[in-house]
Design an enzyme around this catalytic site. Structure first.
Site, PDB file in Angstrom:
ATOM      1  CE  LYS A 129      -4.432   0.735   0.240  1.00  0.00           C
ATOM      2  NZ  LYS A 129      -5.884  -0.034   0.103  1.00  0.00           N
ATOM      3  CG  ASP A 169      -7.414   3.384  -0.430  1.00  0.00           C
ATOM      4  OD1 ASP A 169      -7.762   2.105  -0.507  1.00  0.00           O
ATOM      5  OD2 ASP A 169      -7.635   4.141   0.409  1.00  0.00           O
TER       6      ASP A 169
HETATM    7  N1  GLU Z   1      -7.353   0.123  -2.518  1.00  0.00           N
HETATM    8  C1  GLU Z   1      -8.239  -1.038  -2.937  1.00  0.00           C
HETATM    9  C2  GLU Z   1      -8.090  -1.850  -1.749  1.00  0.00           C
HETATM   10  O1  GLU Z   1      -8.274  -1.485  -0.740  1.00  0.00           O
HETATM   11  C3  GLU Z   1      -7.597  -1.426  -4.311  1.00  0.00           C
HETATM   12  C4  GLU Z   1      -6.389  -1.677  -4.244  1.00  0.00           C
HETATM   13  C5  GLU Z   1      -6.220  -2.521  -6.052  1.00  0.00           C
HETATM   14  O2  GLU Z   1      -6.831  -2.371  -6.670  1.00  0.00           O
HETATM   15  O3  GLU Z   1      -4.806  -2.677  -6.017  1.00  0.00           O
HETATM   16  O4  GLU Z   1      -8.228  -2.957  -1.879  1.00  0.00           O
END
Ligand code: GLU
Length: 449
Positions: A129, A169
């Protein structure tokens, strides 16, 4: 320590010691460890090889300066992060969050959650992340573009199709992914579609990726309903938030015959007795980039905005927290229960506090944790990676069917695992244990690295 056996309590103490001041990360780790007692009792190999201790320590943490120039000519400095948490199952995968609250503890909580969520999808993706304390609110398009370019000017050296694949996100949607991808392509002189997901449809994106997190949460909730012979038909639903996850959750609930009667943003919530008009909400939030108060004004009769209190005061059958972490506390949970709410499914990451989860589950409310219920977003990112790798693009119908199938699979795996450990109907234990075992087994196979 209550809820943790000795070995796990020791690991948790070490996490507290080594990660001072990172409350959200502590909360996320504790939540997973609380489910693992019966697993280590049954499989001592996980404790012996320090798999859990290794899982709690990110493989790599990158923190960098992001300097950029705003519209007045002033130099602004933000902090950028990418936490590459675990790559046992595949390249690090997870979104970028641009929000003033972002600091290392938030990125680590999200990265940690992502490991288990990604594992649950059954797709070959590790967990990571990133993000920045940059606040896009009130910034012009040009400022957002210059910020994204500055951010990617450092991030590009750490990412790639086989290494780390970021997406969006909170605060990072199609516009931001476009600027980030543009800068990546320019710096590297390579059209590497598989380096980012959440791309636009004309430049390597996948159908359904925009809708996927919200749709997926609703599919998961639909499975919970089906398990007791029910459906969305005629159900009153509250959905907190009004961003990407909330909007597409509302859209799918309406398609399935439910009525969403309230949604929110950080300035309050709207109640709409006729059901939220999702096209109007999209116009207000996505095109005008305005607040839900404006939705209530434009919608007129039947809709009103409430600037104080909490959306969870609105009586409903089903509640989907789709805004942000720790937005639903024990008092909110008690309110939902006294108003007859029977299902809570997390569209956001960790929106319910631990006390709220206890309150809900003690009262017999079906509770679906985010790492299971909101996994549709990242699962569809993995489908986007698949399409990029094969230079293919699938139809909306085919992609949506894959998403629905994946969500059914996650739901069933949670329940089967919960049953196996003698905890029928416990989605929290099922998600944590099933997510953990797959990663832990891969880590064992790959040796001490
Ligand atoms: N931010 C999204 C999550 O919390 C998607 C992450 C992604 O698609 O890599 O899962």
């Amino acid at each position: 320590m209550a809820g943790l056996d000795d070995k796990l309590a020791e690991i948790y103490d070490e996490v507290l010691r080594r990660n001072t001041g990172e409350a959200e990360f502590h909360q996320a780790v504790r939540e997973v460890l609380t489910s693992l007692g019966p697993v280590v009792a049954k499989h001592p190999q996980y404790a012996d090889s320090a798999v859990i201790r290794r899982l709690c320590e990110p493989e790599r943490q990158i923190i960098f300066r992001v300097p950029w120039v705003d519209d007045t000519g002033t130099v602004q400095i933000n902090r950028g992060f990418r936490v590459e948490f675990n790559s046992a199952l595949g390249p690090y995968k997870g979104g970028l969050r641009f929000h003033p609250s972002v600091y290392l503890g938030i990125v680590k909580f999200l990265g940690f959650e992502q490991i288990f969520k990604n594992s649950l999808t059954g797709m070959p993706i590790g967990g990571g992340k990133g993000g920045s304390d940059f606040d896009p609110k009130g910034r012009s398009d040009g400022e957002v573009m210059r910020f994204c370019q500055a951010f990617m000017t450092e991030l590009y050296r750490h990412i790639g199709e086989y290494t780390d694949v970021p997406a969006g996100d909170i605060g990072v949607g199609g516009r931001e992914i476009g600027y980030l991808f543009g800068q990546y392509k320019r710096i590297t002189n390579r059209y590497e579609s598989g380096t980012l997901t959440g791309k636009g449809l004309t430049w390597g994106g996948s159908q359904v990726r925009t809708e996927a997190t919200g749709y997926g949460t609703v599919y998961f909730t639909d499975e919970i309903l089906r398990a007791s012979g029910e459906s969305f038909d005629g159900k009153r639903v509250t959905v907190s938030g009004s961003g990407n996850v909330a909007i597409y959750a509302i859209e799918k609930i309406h398609q399935l015959g439910g009525a969403v009667i309230a949604c929110s943003d950080s300035d309050g919530y709207v109640v709409d007795d006729n059901g939220i008009d999702v096209e109007l909400l999209k116009d207000v939030k996505q095109h005008r980039r305005a607040r839900v108060a404006e939705y209530a004004e434009l919608r007129g009769q039947g809709a009103h905005h409430v600037g104080t209190g909490s959306i969870w005061e609105v009586p409903c059958d089903i509640a989907l927290p789709c805004a942000t972490q720790n937005e639903l506390d024990a008092d909110d949970a008690a309110k939902l229960i006294s108003n007859g709410c029977g299902i809570v499914a997390e569209g956001a990451n960790m929106p319910c506090t631990p006390a709220a989860v206890r309150t809900l589950t003690d009262a017999g409310v079906a509770f679906a944790p985010g790492k299971a219920a909101n996994a549709g977003g990242v699962a569809t990112s993995a489908l986007e990676m698949q399409q990029n790798a094969s230079r293919d693009s699938w139809t909306f119908e085919h992609t949506e069917e894959r998403l629905a199938e994946i969500m059914r699979g996650i739901h069933d795996r949670c329940l089967e695992t919960a049953d196996e450990y003698g905890l029928p109907g416990n989605y929290v234990a099922g998600a944590n244990i099933a997510g953990f075992i797959q990663v832990a087994d891969a880590m064992l196979a790959l040796g001490v690295i």
